[in-house]
Write a protein that holds these residues in place. Structure first.
Motif, PDB file in Angstrom:
ATOM      1  N   THR A 158       0.807  -1.222   0.000  1.00  0.00           N
ATOM      2  CA  THR A 158       0.000   0.000   0.000  1.00  0.00           C
ATOM      3  C   THR A 158       0.837   1.268   0.000  1.00  0.00           C
ATOM      4  N   LEU A 159       2.150   1.167  -0.057  1.00  0.00           N
ATOM      5  CA  LEU A 159       2.999   2.360  -0.034  1.00  0.00           C
ATOM      6  C   LEU A 159       2.824   3.183  -1.297  1.00  0.00           C
ATOM      7  N   GLN A 160       2.633   4.475  -1.110  1.00  0.00           N
ATOM      8  CA  GLN A 160       2.526   5.420  -2.222  1.00  0.00           C
ATOM      9  C   GLN A 160       3.545   6.535  -2.009  1.00  0.00           C
ATOM     10  N   LYS A 161       4.142   6.962  -3.093  1.00  0.00           N
ATOM     11  CA  LYS A 161       5.016   8.142  -3.027  1.00  0.00           C
ATOM     12  C   LYS A 161       4.367   9.210  -3.909  1.00  0.00           C
ATOM     13  N   VAL A 162       3.925  10.270  -3.260  1.00  0.00           N
ATOM     14  CA  VAL A 162       3.233  11.359  -3.943  1.00  0.00           C
ATOM     15  C   VAL A 162       4.197  12.542  -4.028  1.00  0.00           C
ATOM     16  N   THR A 163       4.474  13.007  -5.241  1.00  0.00           N
ATOM     17  CA  THR A 163       5.370  14.155  -5.426  1.00  0.00           C
ATOM     18  C   THR A 163       4.528  15.411  -5.577  1.00  0.00           C
ATOM     19  N   VAL A 164       4.656  16.305  -4.610  1.00  0.00           N
ATOM     20  CA  VAL A 164       3.908  17.565  -4.596  1.00  0.00           C
ATOM     21  C   VAL A 164       4.815  18.660  -5.142  1.00  0.00           C
ATOM     22  N   THR A 165       4.300  19.457  -6.071  1.00  0.00           N
ATOM     23  CA  THR A 165       5.074  20.556  -6.652  1.00  0.00           C
ATOM     24  C   THR A 165       4.322  21.859  -6.460  1.00  0.00           C
ATOM     25  N   VAL A 166       5.043  22.878  -5.997  1.00  0.00           N
ATOM     26  CA  VAL A 166       4.473  24.217  -5.831  1.00  0.00           C
ATOM     27  C   VAL A 166       5.246  25.152  -6.753  1.00  0.00           C
ATOM     28  N   THR A 167       4.513  25.950  -7.521  1.00  0.00           N
ATOM     29  CA  THR A 167       5.105  26.895  -8.461  1.00  0.00           C
ATOM     30  C   THR A 167       4.570  28.289  -8.142  1.00  0.00           C
TER      31      THR A 167
END
Length: 196
Positions: A158-167
């Protein structure tokens, strides 16, 4: 009658002599004469250089301050978005969710700085592949290759890696952060709260 006589006039006697003596030539005689054009031009050039340097220095300070302010806002929004996503409920297939997903939750972090929600985005979803012992772009455990919403076999699955980007709103600067999520609730609770 009248006799006319001729008189000779001396023109040299009519010349006037100056009342004052000519100015003395010496070190003190320049004080009363003022500054020359060359001295004035040099003084103006030096003053212009000093003023220009002060103006450029002020401009650099203002520009640096603005850049630091933008970077501070990016870091604040990124940290807040990552916290919101990390503390939000687990979503088995987040890339398929249109409303109430990780991106919507993360976008709420922009309210504190007055930026549009579109400045926060999820740039990538990755899933832990237990067999390959590595991150992959799909959480498909079965052969169909579709997102498996029932993935609850093990915590590792169930491991998820979510990449969040702020611009920034002007698009000039951006930062990213990875958030790792897992559905580590007991099986009974997972079954009751499973998202269809």
């Amino acid at each position: 009658m009248f006799k006319r006589t001729h008189q000779q006039t001396d023109t040299t006697a009519m010349r006037t002599t100056p009342d004052a003596a000519p100015p003395e030539q010496g070190p003190d005689s320049r004080r009363d004469a003022g500054f020359t054009l060359a001295e004035n031009l040099i003084a103006m050039a030096l003053m212009s250089t000093i003023v220009l340097t002060l103006i450029l220095g002020t401009w650099v300070v203002i520009r640096t301050s603005k850049q630091n302010d933008e970077l501070a806002k990016i870091e604040a929004v990124l940290g807040s978005a990552a916290d919101r996503i990390a503390n939000y409920r687990y979503i088995p297939c987040p890339e398929n969710v249109t409303a109430g997903g990780y991106e919507e939750i993360g976008s709420a972090a922009t309210a504190g700085v007055g930026w549009a929600p579109e400045t926060v985005s999820i740039s990538r979803y990755e899933y832990w592949d237990v067999d390959a012992d590595a991150w992959t772009d799909s959480n498909a455990i079965d052969a169909s290759g579709d997102c498996n919403t029932q993935v609850g076999l093990t915590t590792a699955a169930t491991l998820q890696k979510v990449t969040v980007t702020v611009t920034t709103p002007d698009g000039g600067k951006s930062r990213s952060m990875e958030v790792v999520k897992a559905d580590i609730r007991p099986t009974e609770v997972k079954d009751e709260t499973q998202v269809p």
